[in-house]
Design an enzyme around this catalytic site. Structure first.
Site: not given
Length: 299
Positions: A45-47, A76
């Site tokens: 979902s995110e990096t 997060h």
């Protein structure tokens, strides 16, 4: 060129729970296009990409990418990046607890971390922007239809659908109980009409089945699907709490359980400081655990 990376599970104190996050440890020399390609490669979902800070008194500059785009702020990734930086401080012999600022596009963010082991810790950050209303409240009947629910499933104790933004905008949908929370499913054909666009919907209920939790929640979006733990939504959710619950002056800590329906249980800690009936400060915190380390081999 090779670059080290770490994968953490965030808002969880054990592996294979919470929300996964990839962190590239030294992103110097990477442009935005390269970061975007790497984020698509991880397909989480995110990096997060760690860079030297622009202000040398801060710990790091952080850029956050989904597989589709860069974000100015996300919860997060901020908790995960801060927890990892705190673990690195502890491994360098600088103590189990650390306080520092990191830089994100939304501004400087104050963080507090505690290392509980070589690969596990906690982080809390102060919201750089307090929640504000973000457009007209969605119609409850339209929201119910877009979630495959009956009108009576929406609302409890005076809570009604609302929209708030604390860096990212979300719609907040109160549900009568855990049964309605479990049955909810996004109807893409009705979503835009109900929510006025493609905003994600943070569904929440007071019924938790766990006295340690103040709320249970799910995060749904027709374009992305479901997210196991959404810190930026929890940050904006403070606006709904202040509007409908009107907490007394003082400090409050609300634990929000999310991701249970996905088999990725997560606990987000939302801290509120209320003065003269208004929100004066807020924070997001939680646990994080390192689950993998590796090397990217790039052209």
């Amino acid at each position: 060129m090779s670059r080290l990376y770490v994968i953490l599970d965030v808002f969880a104190d054990k592996a294979l729970a919470g929300n996964p996050l990839a962190v590239v440890l030294d992103a110097s020399g990477l442009d935005a296009a390269a970061m975007q390609r790497i984020a698509r490669e991880f397909n989480l979902s995110e990096t997060v990409f760690l860079l030297p800070p622009e202000d040398e008194d801060r710990k790091a500059r952080v850029r956050i990418f989904t597989p589709q785009r860069e974000l100015p702020f996300a919860g997060h990734p901020t908790v995960g990046a801060a927890a990892l930086l705190g673990l690195m401080e502890a491994m360098a012999g600088k103590g189990r607890e650390a306080t520092f600022e990191i830089e994100e596009a939304v501004g400087a963010i104050a963080c507090r971390t505690v290392a509980s082991g070589k690969r596990a810790g906690r982080a809390t950050f102060d919201l750089p922007r307090l929640p504000q209303p973000s457009g007209a409240a969605p119609d409850a009947a339209a929201v119910a239809a877009a979630l495959g629910l009956a009108p009576g499933d929406v609302g409890f104790e005076g809570h009604a659908p609302s929209r708030f933004d604390a860096g990212n905008a979300f719609c907040f949908v109160p549900l009568a109980g855990l049964d309605a929370l479990a049955r909810a499913a996004a109807d893409p054909g009705r979503w835009r009409t109900a929510f006025g666009g493609d905003l994600g919907a943070f569904l929440y209920t007071r019924e938790t089945a766990d006295p340690a939790l103040a709320f249970r929640a799910r995060m749904l979006s027709p374009g992305i699907g479901e997210d196991p733990a959404t810190g930026s939504a929890a940050a904006a959710f403070a606006g709904a709490v202040m509007t409908f619950d009107r907490p007394a002056d003082g400090e409050h800590l609300l634990r929000i359980g999310q991701g249970y329906e996905m088999g990725r249980p997560s606990v987000i800690e939302l801290g509120l400081v209320v003065r003269d009936g208004a929100l004066s400060a807020a924070s997001i915190g939680g646990a994080a655990v390192v689950v993998a380390e590796g090397t990217l081999f790039l052209p």
